[in-house]
Scaffold this motif. Structure first.
Motif, PDB file in Angstrom:
ATOM      1  N   ILE A 187     -27.700   3.402  25.632  1.00 42.13           N
ATOM      2  CA  ILE A 187     -26.706   3.020  26.637  1.00 42.13           C
ATOM      3  C   ILE A 187     -25.738   4.182  26.861  1.00 42.13           C
ATOM      4  CG2 ILE A 187     -24.741   1.485  27.098  1.00 42.13           C
ATOM      5  CD1 ILE A 187     -26.303  -0.665  25.429  1.00 42.13           C
ATOM      6  N   GLU A 188     -25.265   4.766  25.778  1.00 40.51           N
ATOM      7  CA  GLU A 188     -24.342   5.903  25.867  1.00 40.51           C
ATOM      8  C   GLU A 188     -24.994   7.069  26.608  1.00 40.51           C
ATOM      9  OE1 GLU A 188     -21.352   8.230  22.871  1.00 40.51           O
ATOM     10  OE2 GLU A 188     -23.426   7.953  22.191  1.00 40.51           O
ATOM     11  N   GLY A 189     -26.283   7.282  26.372  1.00 42.80           N
ATOM     12  CA  GLY A 189     -27.018   8.339  27.043  1.00 42.80           C
ATOM     13  C   GLY A 189     -27.162   8.137  28.545  1.00 42.80           C
ATOM     14  N   HIS A 190     -26.882   6.932  29.010  1.00 42.31           N
ATOM     15  CA  HIS A 190     -26.898   6.633  30.443  1.00 42.31           C
ATOM     16  C   HIS A 190     -25.473   6.601  31.021  1.00 42.31           C
ATOM     17  CE1 HIS A 190     -31.072   5.615  29.701  1.00 42.31           C
ATOM     18  NE2 HIS A 190     -31.240   5.731  30.998  1.00 42.31           N
ATOM     19  N   ASP A 191     -24.565   7.276  30.315  1.00 44.01           N
ATOM     20  CA  ASP A 191     -23.176   7.429  30.768  1.00 44.01           C
ATOM     21  C   ASP A 191     -22.450   6.106  30.989  1.00 44.01           C
ATOM     22  OD1 ASP A 191     -23.311  10.240  30.676  1.00 44.01           O
ATOM     23  OD2 ASP A 191     -24.223  10.289  32.676  1.00 44.01           O
ATOM     24  N   LEU A 192     -22.790   5.120  30.181  1.00 38.43           N
ATOM     25  CA  LEU A 192     -22.086   3.844  30.214  1.00 38.43           C
ATOM     26  C   LEU A 192     -21.167   3.781  29.006  1.00 38.43           C
ATOM     27  CD1 LEU A 192     -25.085   1.603  31.204  1.00 38.43           C
ATOM     28  CD2 LEU A 192     -23.061   2.039  32.609  1.00 38.43           C
ATOM     29  N   VAL A 193     -19.884   3.834  29.260  1.00 36.93           N
ATOM     30  CA  VAL A 193     -18.884   3.814  28.194  1.00 36.93           C
ATOM     31  C   VAL A 193     -17.896   2.690  28.509  1.00 36.93           C
ATOM     32  CG1 VAL A 193     -17.074   5.121  27.026  1.00 36.93           C
ATOM     33  CG2 VAL A 193     -19.143   6.294  27.835  1.00 36.93           C
ATOM     34  N   PRO A 194     -17.740   1.752  27.580  1.00 37.65           N
ATOM     35  CA  PRO A 194     -16.864   0.610  27.873  1.00 37.65           C
ATOM     36  C   PRO A 194     -15.386   0.947  27.790  1.00 37.65           C
ATOM     37  CG  PRO A 194     -17.641   0.478  25.625  1.00 37.65           C
ATOM     38  CD  PRO A 194     -18.340   1.663  26.248  1.00 37.65           C
ATOM     39  N   ASP A 195     -14.644   0.324  28.689  1.00 36.05           N
ATOM     40  CA  ASP A 195     -13.188   0.286  28.550  1.00 36.05           C
ATOM     41  C   ASP A 195     -12.813  -0.908  27.692  1.00 36.05           C
ATOM     42  OD1 ASP A 195     -12.305   2.462  30.425  1.00 36.05           O
ATOM     43  OD2 ASP A 195     -13.505   1.259  31.796  1.00 36.05           O
ATOM     44  N   VAL A 196     -13.640  -1.963  27.796  1.00 37.01           N
ATOM     45  CA  VAL A 196     -13.408  -3.209  27.073  1.00 37.01           C
ATOM     46  C   VAL A 196     -14.759  -3.741  26.591  1.00 37.01           C
ATOM     47  CG1 VAL A 196     -12.570  -5.592  27.263  1.00 37.01           C
ATOM     48  CG2 VAL A 196     -11.428  -3.779  28.554  1.00 37.01           C
TER      49      VAL A 196
ATOM     50  N   GLY B 196     -11.914  -0.813  38.443  1.00 39.62           N
ATOM     51  CA  GLY B 196     -11.996   0.520  37.870  1.00 39.62           C
ATOM     52  C   GLY B 196     -12.405   0.564  36.414  1.00 39.62           C
ATOM     53  N   LEU B 197     -12.922  -0.553  35.896  1.00 39.22           N
ATOM     54  CA  LEU B 197     -13.272  -0.623  34.485  1.00 39.22           C
ATOM     55  C   LEU B 197     -14.775  -0.784  34.284  1.00 39.22           C
ATOM     56  CD1 LEU B 197     -10.562  -3.114  33.149  1.00 39.22           C
ATOM     57  CD2 LEU B 197     -10.527  -0.619  33.027  1.00 39.22           C
ATOM     58  N   THR B 198     -15.200  -0.449  33.086  1.00 40.52           N
ATOM     59  CA  THR B 198     -16.548  -0.786  32.625  1.00 40.52           C
ATOM     60  C   THR B 198     -16.375  -1.810  31.517  1.00 40.52           C
ATOM     61  OG1 THR B 198     -17.452   1.363  33.214  1.00 40.52           O
ATOM     62  CG2 THR B 198     -18.676   0.083  31.576  1.00 40.52           C
ATOM     63  N   LEU B 199     -16.908  -3.012  31.752  1.00 45.15           N
ATOM     64  CA  LEU B 199     -16.777  -4.115  30.804  1.00 45.15           C
ATOM     65  C   LEU B 199     -18.115  -4.377  30.136  1.00 45.15           C
ATOM     66  CD1 LEU B 199     -14.852  -6.632  33.087  1.00 45.15           C
ATOM     67  CD2 LEU B 199     -13.875  -5.052  31.442  1.00 45.15           C
TER      68      LEU B 199
END
Length: 159
Positions: free
Chosen positions: A41-50, A99-102
């Protein structure tokens, strides 16, 4: 502003627990697979804000594994327990703003039902593999039928 919603089904739990279904811990294999999935998941540039998680042990442990990778402390959300109401889950997503990634860690059938409602079609039809991830994107309002499907990551993708 855009919102990215990442739905993550808990990793593989043990078959039974003396404390009942809510207290089933993850298996060693489940932990191993989820760590790989977290890196994927991290390798696909998905980083959570929450990170929101179901209060059930297997989901909380999955969220803790995500915390190892992303350094974001999970927040327990009772609405993510099994058989959650999709309208309530949608309201929770809306409450976090734009503006967030949940990341939402939970269960079947609630997560795929939420994805289907947000997409406006029966894409997942109540099915979702353990440790799998559904990625949805909202350009505008967070509403039923307004999501754009981005990806579905499965453990077999990272083997």
């Amino acid at each position: 502003m855009a919102v990215t919603v990442v739905l993550i089904r808990h990793a593989q739990p043990a078959e039974g627990s003396s404390g009942g279904d809510a207290l089933r811990p993850l298996t060693k294999e489940g932990v191993k697979i989820q760590r790989r999935m977290s890196a994927y998941i991290e390798g696909h540039d998905l980083v959570p804000d929450v990170i929101l998680t179901s209060p059930l042990l297997r989901a909380k442990q999955t969220a803790e594994l995500l915390q190892e990778t992303f350094k974001v402390e999970p927040i327990e959300e009772t609405a993510l327990a099994e058989n959650s109401d999709v309208e309530q889950l949608s309201s929770i997503i809306q409450a976090f703003g734009e503006g967030l990634t949940l990341f939402l860690v939970g269960h079947v059938p609630s997560l795929p039902a939420l994805a289907d409602a947000l997409l406006g079609e029966a894409y997942f039809d109540g099915r979702m593999e353990k440790s799998s991830t559904i990625v949805l994107y909202f350009e505008g309002a967070i509403d039923f039928g307004a999501a754009e499907f981005v990806n579905y990551f499965k453990p077999s993708d990272v083997v």
